[in-house]
Design a protein around this motif. Structure first.
Motif, mmCIF file in Angstrom:
data_model
loop_
_atom_site.group_PDB
_atom_site.id
_atom_site.type_symbol
_atom_site.label_atom_id
_atom_site.label_comp_id
_atom_site.label_asym_id
_atom_site.label_seq_id
_atom_site.Cartn_x
_atom_site.Cartn_y
_atom_site.Cartn_z
ATOM 1 N N PRO A 47 -105.646 -126.975 24.717
ATOM 2 C CA PRO A 47 -105.245 -128.149 25.488
ATOM 3 C C PRO A 47 -103.873 -128.664 25.046
ATOM 4 C CG PRO A 47 -106.790 -128.788 23.777
ATOM 5 C CD PRO A 47 -106.668 -127.293 23.717
ATOM 6 N N HIS A 48 -103.077 -129.061 26.020
ATOM 7 C CA HIS A 48 -101.763 -129.660 25.768
ATOM 8 C C HIS A 48 -101.683 -130.939 26.594
ATOM 9 C CE1 HIS A 48 -99.891 -126.230 23.645
ATOM 10 N NE2 HIS A 48 -100.809 -125.553 24.319
ATOM 11 N N LEU A 49 -101.162 -131.996 26.006
ATOM 12 C CA LEU A 49 -101.032 -133.272 26.709
ATOM 13 C C LEU A 49 -99.647 -133.356 27.332
ATOM 14 C CD1 LEU A 49 -102.720 -135.617 24.098
ATOM 15 C CD2 LEU A 49 -103.740 -134.482 26.070
ATOM 16 N N CYS A 50 -99.619 -133.422 28.653
ATOM 17 C CA CYS A 50 -98.364 -133.429 29.396
ATOM 18 C C CYS A 50 -98.262 -134.699 30.223
ATOM 19 C CB CYS A 50 -98.282 -132.202 30.298
ATOM 20 S SG CYS A 50 -98.266 -130.644 29.374
ATOM 21 N N LEU A 51 -97.076 -135.280 30.252
ATOM 22 C CA LEU A 51 -96.835 -136.476 31.052
ATOM 23 C C LEU A 51 -96.210 -136.073 32.381
ATOM 24 C CD1 LEU A 51 -97.004 -137.609 28.088
ATOM 25 C CD2 LEU A 51 -95.600 -139.474 28.932
ATOM 26 N N PHE A 52 -96.768 -136.633 33.448
ATOM 27 C CA PHE A 52 -96.274 -136.413 34.807
ATOM 28 C C PHE A 52 -95.939 -137.768 35.416
ATOM 29 C CE2 PHE A 52 -98.771 -132.717 33.835
ATOM 30 C CZ PHE A 52 -98.115 -131.666 34.458
ATOM 31 N N SER A 53 -94.889 -137.814 36.202
ATOM 32 C CA SER A 53 -94.470 -139.080 36.812
ATOM 33 C C SER A 53 -95.473 -139.524 37.872
ATOM 34 C CB SER A 53 -93.071 -138.950 37.412
ATOM 35 O OG SER A 53 -93.037 -137.923 38.371
ATOM 36 N N LEU A 54 -95.744 -140.823 37.894
ATOM 37 C CA LEU A 54 -96.648 -141.414 38.880
ATOM 38 C C LEU A 54 -95.912 -141.839 40.145
ATOM 39 C CD1 LEU A 54 -98.724 -143.699 36.491
ATOM 40 C CD2 LEU A 54 -99.577 -141.732 37.783
ATOM 41 N N ARG A 55 -94.622 -142.081 39.998
ATOM 42 C CA ARG A 55 -93.804 -142.597 41.095
ATOM 43 C C ARG A 55 -92.374 -142.130 40.864
ATOM 44 N NH1 ARG A 55 -90.806 -146.299 38.576
ATOM 45 N NH2 ARG A 55 -91.670 -147.583 36.909
ATOM 46 N N ASP A 56 -91.480 -142.527 41.751
ATOM 47 C CA ASP A 56 -90.064 -142.233 41.533
ATOM 48 C C ASP A 56 -89.613 -142.900 40.238
ATOM 49 O OD1 ASP A 56 -88.985 -140.700 43.841
ATOM 50 O OD2 ASP A 56 -89.729 -142.423 44.973
ATOM 51 N N ILE A 57 -88.845 -142.182 39.454
ATOM 52 C CA ILE A 57 -88.258 -142.731 38.231
ATOM 53 C C ILE A 57 -86.746 -142.608 38.379
ATOM 54 C CG2 ILE A 57 -88.047 -142.498 35.725
ATOM 55 C CD1 ILE A 57 -90.871 -141.310 35.694
ATOM 56 N N CYS A 58 -86.063 -143.711 38.161
ATOM 57 C CA CYS A 58 -84.605 -143.768 38.343
ATOM 58 C C CYS A 58 -83.869 -143.436 37.053
ATOM 59 C CB CYS A 58 -84.195 -145.166 38.793
ATOM 60 S SG CYS A 58 -84.936 -145.633 40.361
ATOM 61 N N PRO A 59 -82.619 -142.986 37.172
ATOM 62 C CA PRO A 59 -81.809 -142.766 35.969
ATOM 63 C C PRO A 59 -81.730 -144.055 35.144
ATOM 64 C CG PRO A 59 -80.714 -141.845 37.886
ATOM 65 C CD PRO A 59 -81.893 -142.624 38.396
ATOM 66 N N ASP A 60 -81.729 -143.926 33.836
ATOM 67 C CA ASP A 60 -81.679 -145.021 32.860
ATOM 68 C C ASP A 60 -82.979 -145.806 32.743
ATOM 69 O OD1 ASP A 60 -78.991 -144.443 32.189
ATOM 70 O OD2 ASP A 60 -78.320 -145.599 33.923
ATOM 71 N N GLU A 61 -84.038 -145.387 33.440
ATOM 72 C CA GLU A 61 -85.338 -146.047 33.339
ATOM 73 C C GLU A 61 -86.110 -145.460 32.159
ATOM 74 O OE1 GLU A 61 -89.353 -146.785 36.043
ATOM 75 O OE2 GLU A 61 -87.562 -145.961 36.993
ATOM 76 N N GLU A 62 -86.797 -146.330 31.411
ATOM 77 C CA GLU A 62 -87.590 -145.866 30.285
ATOM 78 C C GLU A 62 -88.848 -145.153 30.791
ATOM 79 O OE1 GLU A 62 -89.679 -147.281 26.114
ATOM 80 O OE2 GLU A 62 -88.956 -148.837 27.473
ATOM 81 N N ILE A 63 -89.189 -144.044 30.160
ATOM 82 C CA ILE A 63 -90.408 -143.297 30.460
ATOM 83 C C ILE A 63 -91.546 -143.974 29.691
ATOM 84 C CG2 ILE A 63 -91.549 -141.048 30.320
ATOM 85 C CD1 ILE A 63 -88.978 -141.148 32.110
ATOM 86 N N THR A 64 -92.641 -144.286 30.391
ATOM 87 C CA THR A 64 -93.773 -144.972 29.752
ATOM 88 C C THR A 64 -95.093 -144.422 30.287
ATOM 89 O OG1 THR A 64 -93.806 -146.705 31.450
ATOM 90 C CG2 THR A 64 -92.487 -147.135 29.472
ATOM 91 N N TYR A 65 -96.153 -144.648 29.524
ATOM 92 C CA TYR A 65 -97.507 -144.378 30.008
ATOM 93 C C TYR A 65 -98.452 -145.384 29.357
ATOM 94 C CZ TYR A 65 -98.582 -141.745 25.684
ATOM 95 O OH TYR A 65 -98.781 -141.367 24.386
ATOM 96 N N ASN A 66 -99.630 -145.515 29.920
ATOM 97 C CA ASN A 66 -100.628 -146.446 29.410
ATOM 98 C C ASN A 66 -101.376 -145.766 28.267
ATOM 99 O OD1 ASN A 66 -102.855 -148.082 28.936
ATOM 100 N ND2 ASN A 66 -103.174 -148.541 31.090
ATOM 101 N N TYR A 67 -101.308 -146.342 27.071
ATOM 102 C CA TYR A 67 -101.962 -145.763 25.898
ATOM 103 C C TYR A 67 -103.481 -145.893 25.955
ATOM 104 C CZ TYR A 67 -97.590 -145.378 23.125
ATOM 105 O OH TYR A 67 -96.359 -145.048 22.623
ATOM 106 N N GLY A 68 -104.009 -146.646 26.892
ATOM 107 C CA GLY A 68 -105.458 -146.791 27.000
ATOM 108 C C GLY A 68 -105.899 -148.223 26.773
ATOM 109 N N ASP A 69 -107.214 -148.388 26.666
ATOM 110 C CA ASP A 69 -107.806 -149.720 26.639
ATOM 111 C C ASP A 69 -107.878 -150.368 25.265
ATOM 112 O OD1 ASP A 69 -108.161 -149.642 29.368
ATOM 113 O OD2 ASP A 69 -110.148 -148.739 29.213
ATOM 114 N N SER A 70 -107.441 -149.701 24.218
ATOM 115 C CA SER A 70 -107.499 -150.291 22.882
ATOM 116 C C SER A 70 -106.638 -151.545 22.821
ATOM 117 C CB SER A 70 -106.994 -149.301 21.829
ATOM 118 O OG SER A 70 -107.808 -148.167 21.787
ATOM 119 N N SER A 71 -106.969 -152.437 21.905
ATOM 120 C CA SER A 71 -106.161 -153.649 21.752
ATOM 121 C C SER A 71 -105.048 -153.364 20.747
ATOM 122 C CB SER A 71 -107.022 -154.829 21.300
ATOM 123 O OG SER A 71 -107.656 -154.515 20.082
ATOM 124 N N TRP A 72 -103.989 -152.783 21.241
ATOM 125 C CA TRP A 72 -102.853 -152.426 20.404
ATOM 126 C C TRP A 72 -102.158 -153.705 19.940
ATOM 127 C CZ3 TRP A 72 -103.032 -147.543 19.078
ATOM 128 C CH2 TRP A 72 -103.644 -146.632 19.929
#
Length: 161
Positions: free
Chosen positions: A117-142
């Motif tokens: 298994p490999h964890l890969c990030l895929f875009s959910l929507r259009d991402i513009c130049p200079d935009e930070e790449i992010t994802y939801n780390y989950g439901d933990s209380s970080w």
């Protein structure tokens, strides 16, 4: 004139997993003392684009204890618990992608390459130049989420005065 065939996002992910290289259209940038570094787009990305792999040492475990709260990604695959430890600074960018639990622009998918298994990030929507790449780390209380909430409340109070 021959058109170059568009590669499917899953195949693109597989090729990058096998090569161990990150995409040329992303880069790391220092954000601030609180957030540290992040990963940013250099080019426009369409939805479903393979962006980056969360790369590190894969191990199977029943329980993962992340004392520092950094760079460990635990997940379940085929009924077993796994962890990717990306704490070693190795130049890969996936380990630097920050959390956004409100409006992430990427989602993590487990892709199987050569039986692992490999964890890969895929875009959910259009991402513009200079935009930070992010994802939801989950439901933990970080811990940083409570700091963000305090910052938002402070801003709201300041604006109402």
């Amino acid at each position: 004139m021959l058109r170059k065939r568009r590669i499917k996002p899953e195949q693109d992910a597989k090729e990058h997993v096998l090569s161990g290289k990150d995409k040329a259209f992303i880069e790391k940038q220092y954000i601030n003392a609180f957030k540290g570094r992040g990963v940013f787009a250099l080019e426009h990305m369409k939805p479903s684009t393979f962006v980056v792999e969360y790369r590190g040492v894969l191990s199977q475990s029943k329980y993962v204890d992340d004392i520092q709260g950094k760079y460990l990604f635990d997940f379940t695959w085929n009924g077993a618990h796994y962890c990717i430890d990306a704490s070693k600074e190795d130049g890969s960018l996936g380990r630097l992608v920050n959390d956004d639990h409100k409006n992430p622009n990427c989602k993590v998918k487990t892709d199987v390459v050569e039986g692992k298994p490999h964890l890969c990030l895929f875009s959910l929507r259009d991402i513009c130049p200079d935009e930070e790449i992010t994802y939801n780390y989950g439901d933990s209380s970080w811990p940083w989420r409570s700091v963000e909430l305090c910052d938002e409340i402070s801003v709201a109070v300041d604006e109402s005065i």
